[in-house]
Design an enzyme around this catalytic site. Structure first.
Site, PDB file in Angstrom:
ATOM      1  N   SER A  69       0.899  -1.182  -0.066  1.00  0.00           N
ATOM      2  CA  SER A  69       0.014   0.049  -0.052  1.00  0.00           C
ATOM      3  C   SER A  69       0.755   1.228  -0.012  1.00  0.00           C
ATOM      4  CB  SER A  69      -0.762   0.045   1.261  1.00  0.00           C
ATOM      5  OG  SER A  69      -1.442  -1.088   1.282  1.00  0.00           O
TER       6      SER A  69
HETATM    7  N1  SAH Z   1      -0.752  -5.020   3.726  1.00  0.00           N
HETATM    8  C1  SAH Z   1      -0.254  -5.120   2.689  1.00  0.00           C
HETATM    9  C2  SAH Z   1      -1.190  -4.966   1.435  1.00  0.00           C
HETATM   10  C3  SAH Z   1      -1.314  -6.194   0.677  1.00  0.00           C
HETATM   11  S1  SAH Z   1      -2.341  -6.058  -0.634  1.00  0.00           S
HETATM   12  C4  SAH Z   1       1.243  -4.498   2.403  1.00  0.00           C
HETATM   13  O1  SAH Z   1       1.470  -3.637   3.292  1.00  0.00           O
HETATM   14  O2  SAH Z   1       1.851  -5.120   1.716  1.00  0.00           O
HETATM   15  C5  SAH Z   1      -3.680  -6.909  -0.088  1.00  0.00           C
HETATM   16  C6  SAH Z   1      -3.482  -8.373   0.356  1.00  0.00           C
HETATM   17  O3  SAH Z   1      -4.661  -9.270   0.706  1.00  0.00           O
HETATM   18  C7  SAH Z   1      -2.800  -9.517  -0.847  1.00  0.00           C
HETATM   19  O4  SAH Z   1      -1.446  -9.946  -0.345  1.00  0.00           O
HETATM   20  C8  SAH Z   1      -3.772 -10.259  -0.906  1.00  0.00           C
HETATM   21  O5  SAH Z   1      -3.318 -11.621  -1.395  1.00  0.00           O
HETATM   22  C9  SAH Z   1      -4.429 -10.459   0.418  1.00  0.00           C
HETATM   23  N2  SAH Z   1      -5.986 -11.018   0.345  1.00  0.00           N
HETATM   24  C10 SAH Z   1      -6.791 -11.117  -0.539  1.00  0.00           C
HETATM   25  N3  SAH Z   1      -7.868 -11.402  -0.265  1.00  0.00           N
HETATM   26  C11 SAH Z   1      -7.300 -12.200   0.931  1.00  0.00           C
HETATM   27  C12 SAH Z   1      -8.286 -13.014   1.834  1.00  0.00           C
HETATM   28  N4  SAH Z   1      -9.382 -13.420   1.681  1.00  0.00           N
HETATM   29  N5  SAH Z   1      -7.499 -13.388   3.092  1.00  0.00           N
HETATM   30  C13 SAH Z   1      -6.393 -13.303   3.211  1.00  0.00           C
HETATM   31  N6  SAH Z   1      -5.822 -12.252   2.519  1.00  0.00           N
HETATM   32  C14 SAH Z   1      -6.401 -11.658   1.397  1.00  0.00           C
END
Ligand code: SAH
Length: 227
Positions: free
Chosen positions: A76
């Protein structure tokens, strides 16, 4: 590149903090937060974001923008990380649940403020590399599980705070159940083809739910396997 950023990174990081502070004041009319707390700014200043981005993205590690981390996912934008952390406001005794560990960057920011952070990530490769990175950086108050965050993490509930870092079409009911009375859930709600609505959802001492919309945001989707 090691733990210590080179001086160019250091200068970029300083500039990033200034940009985040400026953006906080520009969006204050919507968010209600003109200034982020010293604790949150310090966490942003100390967590080495360059360690959480792929090597080919390192030039932009301290730019205020999301970056690709593989598997179609993104780390993000730092301003959004700061805003969501400020809205969650975990205290040093807090137990926090994050949904969507991704690179582990937001996890690290939360872990530098709270007592214990649990994070659920659905993509095993991302979960494992985030876990490894956090271990190398000596965050020993983090546990990451591979699974569907739609269901939260019942065994470790209830939580003082829950942060979802992917866009949910609706608020997962399990997350509301796993929130302590007095706790707070920060979550982008809406369809992933549109901008979503960043919400702060509180549960009061009587268990009543109160929700506030904060800012339009854009996140990758929270995949719901049950759909
Ligand atoms: N907080 C992260 C943002 C990652 S983007 C950072 O700082 O890098 C969002 C993430 O949510 C992705 O890695 C994706 O695989 C995960 N995601 C999407 N759906 C999900 C679910 N149902 N359960 C767990 N993770 C999920």
């Amino acid at each position: 590149m090691g733990d210590k950023p080179a001086s160019a990174d250091e200068a970029a990081r300083q500039l990033l903090l200034e940009q985040v502070a400026a953006e906080a004041s520009e969006t204050a009319g919507l968010t209600g937060c003109a200034h982020f707390s010293d604790r949150v700014m310090r966490a942003l200043a100390t967590v080495p974001r360059h360690r959480f981005v792929p090597v080919e993205q390192r030039t932009w590690a301290y730019a205020d923008r999301p970056l690709p981390i593989g598997h179609g996912q993104t780390i993000s934008q730092p301003f959004i990380v700061a805003l969501m952390t400020e809205l969650l406001a975990p205290d040093p005794q807090a137990t926090v649940l994050e949904i969507g560990a991704g690179s582990g960057y937001q996890t690290a920011v939360l872990a530098s403020l709270a007592r214990q952070v649990y994070s659920v990530e659905r993509i095993p490769e991302l979960a494992h590399s985030a876990e490894q990175r956090l271990r190398q950086l000596q965050f020993d108050n983090v546990a990451i599980r591979v699974g569907d965050g739609w269901d939260g993490w019942a065994n470790c509930a209830p939580f003082d705070g829950i942060m979802v870092t992917a866009a949910a079409e609706e608020v997962p009911p399990a997350l509301l159940r796993q929130l302590k009375p007095g706790g707070r859930l920060v979550i982008p709600v809406g369809h992933h083809h549109c901008t979503q609505d960043l919400r702060v959802i509180g549960k009061d001492a009587q268990g009543r739910i109160v929700s506030r919309s904060v800012l339009p945001v854009v996140f990758v989707p929270l995949v719901h396997e049950g759909e």
